[in-house]
Design a protein around this motif. Structure first.
Motif, PDB file in Angstrom:
ATOM      1  N   GLY A 184     -39.730   4.674   6.999  1.00 35.84           N
ATOM      2  CA  GLY A 184     -40.024   5.920   6.311  1.00 35.84           C
ATOM      3  C   GLY A 184     -39.308   6.088   4.984  1.00 35.84           C
ATOM      4  O   GLY A 184     -39.313   7.180   4.411  1.00 35.84           O
ATOM      5  N   TYR A 185     -38.700   5.017   4.465  1.00 34.28           N
ATOM      6  CA  TYR A 185     -37.974   5.116   3.189  1.00 34.28           C
ATOM      7  C   TYR A 185     -38.905   5.555   2.064  1.00 34.28           C
ATOM      8  O   TYR A 185     -40.049   5.127   1.970  1.00 34.28           O
ATOM      9  CB  TYR A 185     -37.347   3.768   2.820  1.00 34.28           C
ATOM     10  CG  TYR A 185     -36.855   3.749   1.386  1.00 34.28           C
ATOM     11  CD1 TYR A 185     -35.683   4.405   1.038  1.00 34.28           C
ATOM     12  CD2 TYR A 185     -37.590   3.134   0.379  1.00 34.28           C
ATOM     13  CE1 TYR A 185     -35.238   4.431  -0.283  1.00 34.28           C
ATOM     14  CE2 TYR A 185     -37.150   3.151  -0.938  1.00 34.28           C
ATOM     15  CZ  TYR A 185     -35.989   3.810  -1.260  1.00 34.28           C
ATOM     16  OH  TYR A 185     -35.557   3.843  -2.554  1.00 34.28           O
ATOM     17  N   TYR A 186     -38.369   6.399   1.199  1.00 37.48           N
ATOM     18  CA  TYR A 186     -39.015   6.744  -0.068  1.00 37.48           C
ATOM     19  C   TYR A 186     -37.907   6.991  -1.094  1.00 37.48           C
ATOM     20  O   TYR A 186     -36.817   7.450  -0.747  1.00 37.48           O
ATOM     21  CB  TYR A 186     -39.940   7.963   0.063  1.00 37.48           C
ATOM     22  CG  TYR A 186     -39.252   9.204   0.570  1.00 37.48           C
ATOM     23  CD1 TYR A 186     -38.718  10.138  -0.319  1.00 37.48           C
ATOM     24  CD2 TYR A 186     -39.122   9.441   1.939  1.00 37.48           C
ATOM     25  CE1 TYR A 186     -38.069  11.277   0.149  1.00 37.48           C
ATOM     26  CE2 TYR A 186     -38.477  10.574   2.404  1.00 37.48           C
ATOM     27  CZ  TYR A 186     -37.956  11.483   1.505  1.00 37.48           C
ATOM     28  OH  TYR A 186     -37.315  12.604   1.960  1.00 37.48           O
ATOM     29  N   PRO A 187     -38.162   6.661  -2.367  1.00 36.07           N
ATOM     30  CA  PRO A 187     -37.141   6.828  -3.398  1.00 36.07           C
ATOM     31  C   PRO A 187     -36.661   8.276  -3.509  1.00 36.07           C
ATOM     32  O   PRO A 187     -37.432   9.216  -3.330  1.00 36.07           O
ATOM     33  CB  PRO A 187     -37.858   6.397  -4.686  1.00 36.07           C
ATOM     34  CG  PRO A 187     -38.951   5.496  -4.214  1.00 36.07           C
ATOM     35  CD  PRO A 187     -39.376   6.049  -2.886  1.00 36.07           C
ATOM     36  N   LYS A 188     -35.377   8.414  -3.781  1.00 32.71           N
ATOM     37  CA  LYS A 188     -34.704   9.699  -3.973  1.00 32.71           C
ATOM     38  C   LYS A 188     -34.647  10.543  -2.699  1.00 32.71           C
ATOM     39  O   LYS A 188     -34.471  11.752  -2.748  1.00 32.71           O
ATOM     40  CB  LYS A 188     -35.322  10.491  -5.125  1.00 32.71           C
ATOM     41  CG  LYS A 188     -35.272   9.736  -6.449  1.00 32.71           C
ATOM     42  CD  LYS A 188     -35.509  10.625  -7.623  1.00 32.71           C
ATOM     43  CE  LYS A 188     -35.590   9.878  -8.918  1.00 32.71           C
ATOM     44  NZ  LYS A 188     -34.466   9.098  -9.317  1.00 32.71           N
ATOM     45  N   GLY A 189     -34.773   9.894  -1.547  1.00 29.89           N
ATOM     46  CA  GLY A 189     -34.657  10.589  -0.266  1.00 29.89           C
ATOM     47  C   GLY A 189     -33.224  10.599   0.226  1.00 29.89           C
ATOM     48  O   GLY A 189     -32.285  10.213  -0.486  1.00 29.89           O
ATOM     49  N   ASP A 190     -33.036  11.036   1.466  1.00 33.11           N
ATOM     50  CA  ASP A 190     -31.699  11.093   2.052  1.00 33.11           C
ATOM     51  C   ASP A 190     -31.108   9.706   2.295  1.00 33.11           C
ATOM     52  O   ASP A 190     -29.895   9.531   2.293  1.00 33.11           O
ATOM     53  CB  ASP A 190     -31.718  11.879   3.362  1.00 33.11           C
ATOM     54  CG  ASP A 190     -31.880  13.367   3.121  1.00 33.11           C
ATOM     55  OD1 ASP A 190     -31.513  13.839   2.030  1.00 33.11           O
ATOM     56  OD2 ASP A 190     -32.385  14.059   4.019  1.00 33.11           O
ATOM     57  N   THR A 191     -31.958   8.730   2.540  1.00 28.95           N
ATOM     58  CA  THR A 191     -31.529   7.337   2.597  1.00 28.95           C
ATOM     59  C   THR A 191     -31.893   6.721   1.258  1.00 28.95           C
ATOM     60  O   THR A 191     -33.051   6.777   0.851  1.00 28.95           O
ATOM     61  CB  THR A 191     -32.227   6.569   3.735  1.00 28.95           C
ATOM     62  OG1 THR A 191     -31.874   7.170   4.973  1.00 28.95           O
ATOM     63  CG2 THR A 191     -31.830   5.109   3.748  1.00 28.95           C
ATOM     64  N   ALA A 192     -30.921   6.179   0.574  1.00 24.71           N
ATOM     65  CA  ALA A 192     -31.151   5.640  -0.763  1.00 24.71           C
ATOM     66  C   ALA A 192     -30.945   4.133  -0.781  1.00 24.71           C
ATOM     67  O   ALA A 192     -29.980   3.624  -0.207  1.00 24.71           O
ATOM     68  CB  ALA A 192     -30.202   6.307  -1.755  1.00 24.71           C
ATOM     69  N   PHE A 193     -31.877   3.455  -1.413  1.00 19.61           N
ATOM     70  CA  PHE A 193     -31.736   2.028  -1.696  1.00 19.61           C
ATOM     71  C   PHE A 193     -31.790   1.860  -3.206  1.00 19.61           C
ATOM     72  O   PHE A 193     -32.642   2.452  -3.874  1.00 19.61           O
ATOM     73  CB  PHE A 193     -32.852   1.211  -1.038  1.00 19.61           C
ATOM     74  CG  PHE A 193     -32.689   1.054   0.439  1.00 19.61           C
ATOM     75  CD1 PHE A 193     -31.900   0.037   0.951  1.00 19.61           C
ATOM     76  CD2 PHE A 193     -33.300   1.926   1.324  1.00 19.61           C
ATOM     77  CE1 PHE A 193     -31.725  -0.103   2.318  1.00 19.61           C
ATOM     78  CE2 PHE A 193     -33.138   1.794   2.681  1.00 19.61           C
ATOM     79  CZ  PHE A 193     -32.347   0.777   3.183  1.00 19.61           C
ATOM     80  N   TYR A 194     -30.858   1.065  -3.741  1.00 18.68           N
ATOM     81  CA  TYR A 194     -30.778   0.829  -5.169  1.00 18.68           C
ATOM     82  C   TYR A 194     -31.081  -0.639  -5.428  1.00 18.68           C
ATOM     83  O   TYR A 194     -30.525  -1.525  -4.779  1.00 18.68           O
ATOM     84  CB  TYR A 194     -29.389   1.189  -5.695  1.00 18.68           C
ATOM     85  CG  TYR A 194     -29.006   2.606  -5.339  1.00 18.68           C
ATOM     86  CD1 TYR A 194     -29.617   3.688  -5.958  1.00 18.68           C
ATOM     87  CD2 TYR A 194     -28.069   2.864  -4.342  1.00 18.68           C
ATOM     88  CE1 TYR A 194     -29.294   4.993  -5.610  1.00 18.68           C
ATOM     89  CE2 TYR A 194     -27.732   4.162  -3.997  1.00 18.68           C
ATOM     90  CZ  TYR A 194     -28.346   5.223  -4.628  1.00 18.68           C
ATOM     91  OH  TYR A 194     -28.024   6.510  -4.273  1.00 18.68           O
ATOM     92  N   LYS A 195     -31.948  -0.883  -6.387  1.00 20.45           N
ATOM     93  CA  LYS A 195     -32.391  -2.246  -6.669  1.00 20.45           C
ATOM     94  C   LYS A 195     -31.478  -2.911  -7.698  1.00 20.45           C
ATOM     95  O   LYS A 195     -31.280  -2.396  -8.798  1.00 20.45           O
ATOM     96  CB  LYS A 195     -33.831  -2.230  -7.194  1.00 20.45           C
ATOM     97  CG  LYS A 195     -34.393  -3.605  -7.467  1.00 20.45           C
ATOM     98  CD  LYS A 195     -35.838  -3.502  -7.925  1.00 20.45           C
ATOM     99  CE  LYS A 195     -36.425  -4.871  -8.207  1.00 20.45           C
ATOM    100  NZ  LYS A 195     -37.847  -4.753  -8.600  1.00 20.45           N
ATOM    101  N   PHE A 196     -30.952  -4.050  -7.317  1.00 14.79           N
ATOM    102  CA  PHE A 196     -30.172  -4.901  -8.199  1.00 14.79           C
ATOM    103  C   PHE A 196     -30.849  -6.266  -8.240  1.00 14.79           C
ATOM    104  O   PHE A 196     -31.513  -6.668  -7.278  1.00 14.79           O
ATOM    105  CB  PHE A 196     -28.751  -5.094  -7.662  1.00 14.79           C
ATOM    106  CG  PHE A 196     -27.887  -3.865  -7.768  1.00 14.79           C
ATOM    107  CD1 PHE A 196     -27.029  -3.706  -8.846  1.00 14.79           C
ATOM    108  CD2 PHE A 196     -27.930  -2.883  -6.800  1.00 14.79           C
ATOM    109  CE1 PHE A 196     -26.223  -2.577  -8.949  1.00 14.79           C
ATOM    110  CE2 PHE A 196     -27.131  -1.755  -6.889  1.00 14.79           C
ATOM    111  CZ  PHE A 196     -26.271  -1.601  -7.964  1.00 14.79           C
ATOM    112  N   LYS A 197     -30.660  -6.966  -9.333  1.00 14.27           N
ATOM    113  CA  LYS A 197     -31.245  -8.301  -9.455  1.00 14.27           C
ATOM    114  C   LYS A 197     -30.203  -9.250 -10.013  1.00 14.27           C
ATOM    115  O   LYS A 197     -29.533  -8.950 -11.014  1.00 14.27           O
ATOM    116  CB  LYS A 197     -32.462  -8.254 -10.378  1.00 14.27           C
ATOM    117  CG  LYS A 197     -33.229  -9.544 -10.446  1.00 14.27           C
ATOM    118  CD  LYS A 197     -34.491  -9.370 -11.278  1.00 14.27           C
ATOM    119  CE  LYS A 197     -35.270 -10.677 -11.326  1.00 14.27           C
ATOM    120  NZ  LYS A 197     -36.472 -10.540 -12.158  1.00 14.27           N
TER     121      LYS A 197
END
Length: 176
Positions: free
Chosen positions: A149-162
């Motif tokens: 159920g992830y979506y950007p700017k939600g309570d669970t945050a994932f940040y993309k690094f490369k």
């Protein structure tokens, strides 16, 4: 006037830490049309008062003994002092729920690309998932739980690094 380019933060304007503004920079005393709105770690309150140029040239970090992201994650990953200083003192930080954590790979800091998209998370490569599980001392079951159920700017945050060298996408993680 074109914004300065940052080696480790690819799109600070798109990531909402540099905004158009008529504020005068406290560091250089100029109105340049943009102001930094991300985290600042300094004795003085410098929120929304430094222009991107004073970050890029290191003047703000030197003048105010300021950092724009926490150096501890990079130093604990044994990233060189020079790279760590470039990321933390001459590069915009990013906003996270708890505390930003700049990721590294191939003995270098990674490029920050902002909030991970749903596709970045749902279609993460096995190598990306493996690296995330290693960093977070987690297994695949936990990965599935936190990404459901992830979506950007939600309570669970994932940040993309490369990774700047091998291209591996890494995901930073934080929760509200």
């Amino acid at each position: 006037m074109d914004l300065p380019k940052f080696k480790y933060h690819i799109d600070p304007e798109g990531n909402d830490v540099i905004e158009e503004s008529d504020i005068t920079c406290v560091c250089c005393g100029e109105k340049r049309g943009y102001i930094y709105t991300g985290p600042v770690y300094a004795i003085e309150d410098l929120d929304d008062s430094i222009c991107p140029w004073c970050i890029a040239n290191g003047k703000a970090a030197k003048k105010y003994d300021a950092e724009f992201s926490d150096s501890h994650p990079l130093l604990s990953s044994k990233i060189s002092k020079e790279i760590t200083e470039e990321v933390t003192q001459r590069n915009p930080g990013y906003v996270s729920w708890q505390q930003e954590c700049w990721l590294s790979h191939c003995n270098d800091a990674c490029e920050f690309h902002g909030d991970a998209s749903e596709q970045d998370v749902n279609n993460a490569s096995d190598a990306t998932k493996k690296q995330w599980m290693l960093e977070n001392e987690a297994d695949e079951k936990f990965w599935n739980t936190v990404t459901d159920g992830y979506y950007p700017k939600g309570d669970t945050a994932f940040y993309k690094f490369k990774c700047r060298h091998c291209g591996l996408v890494l995901l930073g993680w934080d929760c509200s």
